[in-house]
Scaffold this active site. Sequence first.
Site, PDB file in Angstrom:
ATOM      1  N   ASP A 148     -13.888   8.183  -4.411  1.00  0.00           N
ATOM      2  CA  ASP A 148     -13.978   6.722  -4.558  1.00  0.00           C
ATOM      3  C   ASP A 148     -15.352   6.189  -4.150  1.00  0.00           C
ATOM      4  OD1 ASP A 148     -13.367   7.396  -1.952  1.00  0.00           O
ATOM      5  OD2 ASP A 148     -11.568   6.161  -1.807  1.00  0.00           O
ATOM      6  N   HIS A 199     -13.655   5.637   2.221  1.00  0.00           N
ATOM      7  CA  HIS A 199     -12.965   5.024   3.366  1.00  0.00           C
ATOM      8  C   HIS A 199     -13.095   5.915   4.599  1.00  0.00           C
ATOM      9  CE1 HIS A 199     -10.973   3.388  -0.258  1.00  0.00           C
ATOM     10  NE2 HIS A 199     -10.891   2.277   0.451  1.00  0.00           N
ATOM     11  N   TYR A 202      -9.925   6.049  -7.618  1.00  0.00           N
ATOM     12  CA  TYR A 202      -8.991   5.128  -8.275  1.00  0.00           C
ATOM     13  C   TYR A 202      -9.393   4.790  -9.693  1.00  0.00           C
ATOM     14  CZ  TYR A 202      -7.596   5.565  -3.609  1.00  0.00           C
ATOM     15  OH  TYR A 202      -7.216   6.152  -2.427  1.00  0.00           O
ATOM     16  N   HIS A 221      -5.441   8.861   6.068  1.00  0.00           N
ATOM     17  CA  HIS A 221      -5.138   7.648   6.846  1.00  0.00           C
ATOM     18  C   HIS A 221      -3.828   7.714   7.625  1.00  0.00           C
ATOM     19  CE1 HIS A 221      -8.493   5.562   5.068  1.00  0.00           C
ATOM     20  NE2 HIS A 221      -8.007   5.618   3.853  1.00  0.00           N
ATOM     21  N   GLY A 234      -2.608   3.288   4.133  1.00  0.00           N
ATOM     22  CA  GLY A 234      -3.598   3.527   3.072  1.00  0.00           C
ATOM     23  C   GLY A 234      -3.155   4.558   2.043  1.00  0.00           C
ATOM     24  N   ASP A 277     -15.021  10.661   1.629  1.00  0.00           N
ATOM     25  CA  ASP A 277     -14.314   9.568   0.959  1.00  0.00           C
ATOM     26  C   ASP A 277     -15.021   8.250   1.286  1.00  0.00           C
ATOM     27  OD1 ASP A 277     -11.165   9.216  -0.095  1.00  0.00           O
ATOM     28  OD2 ASP A 277     -11.956   7.433   0.924  1.00  0.00           O
ATOM     29  N   ASP A 317       0.814  -1.211   0.000  1.00  0.00           N
ATOM     30  CA  ASP A 317       0.000   0.000   0.000  1.00  0.00           C
ATOM     31  C   ASP A 317       0.852   1.267   0.000  1.00  0.00           C
ATOM     32  OD1 ASP A 317      -2.356  -1.343   0.046  1.00  0.00           O
ATOM     33  OD2 ASP A 317      -3.010  -0.650   2.020  1.00  0.00           O
TER      34      ASP A 317
HETATM   35 ZN   LIG Z   1     -10.799   6.342  -0.025  1.00  0.00          ZN
END
Ligand SMILES: [Zn+2]
Length: 383
Positions: free
Chosen positions: A260, A173, A300, A136, A144, A171, A94
Amino acid sequence: MQAPPPPPAPAYIYTDQWLAFDYGPAHPLRIDRLALTHELIGRLNMAQPSFPVRPADARELSLFHDPRYLDILQELSMMPQTADYYAFGLGAADNPVFPGLFEWSALLAGASLQAGELVSMLGHHVAFNMSGGMHHALPARASGFCYVNDPAVVIKDLMKRGHRVAYVDIDAHHGDGVQWAFYDTPQALTISLHQHPATLFPGTGLAEEMGRGEGKGYSVNVPLWPDSEDDIYIRCFDEVVPPVLEAFKPDYVVTQLGVDSLLSDPLANLNLTTRGYGHCLKRFRELFGDRWVALGGGGYEVVNVARGWALAWAVMLGREDELPEKLPREMCERLKLREDDQWLLDPAEKLRGRYFARAEADAKETVALIQREIFPILGAVKP
Ligand SMILES: [Zn+2]
């Protein structure tokens, strides 16, 4: 009497210097997504000269990061090698060690600090740094795809100057690094809407994570099941974000605008369209459009990134109604986009994926929990 001068235009931050770095050919984070976004904004006649970008220095980064960790980042940046640094999250797939990773991180964090200064000191209502939003990273650990946590650094910088700051993260995440940075304090409030931690990295962000000690009630999490789509997402957003912000009364709001969450992102499954994503952006403008530090984030599928952030910038300019439905033809031809992939704004459609019913039931419970447990602490009022 002369009318007061209009406020300076929304501040745009972009530099080709970002494009000198590369996470590696197989890594999902493509830095060239920034160039594509910049190109699209230009083709839509919404370009503005960028403010010059300066790198953050180690002193500024140490507002959040451990100085020893920053030393390691600088060493590895000059002489990439991975032995012995796994404890710092470095060298794993990552978070690859690549030449210039410190310079890359310092440049994006410098741009975020600059966005904060343009809004808090120079009178801009909004400033947009699309390279930021690396939510992150932890004080001494990369995570991340993030080596430095620029949202946490900017929030610390604004707090140091006496401001009360809210952070809103859309996001896909969970905005874990930013949440943990302010988990014990009522001086900064964090809100994150994200895909449920049982189904996605980083595995945190349950609604029960509400803050600790004096900070209890000042961390707000809205986990959403895959297939939440626009309708569930918009409902949760409207039932939580505006009342919480109205109660907290921030001087400035930092947003992480990861894209994302959009349909066809290869790493996440919330499956929003530009209608749901755009709804959040327009609400941001209404709620705090005069004190808005806007940062990028995940994303992404590079065309999604370009159209998501072009939409974001258009909303900041108040020009979203001028956007065409389709991406510019030259761009579609160069990228060899199939007919279905040429939309700038997604056509209206009802997706209703297989987990939608579960997502809907769970979202109701989540919102009820937040309104029952957190709203009384903040003095927020149910809409
Ligand atoms: Zn994300």
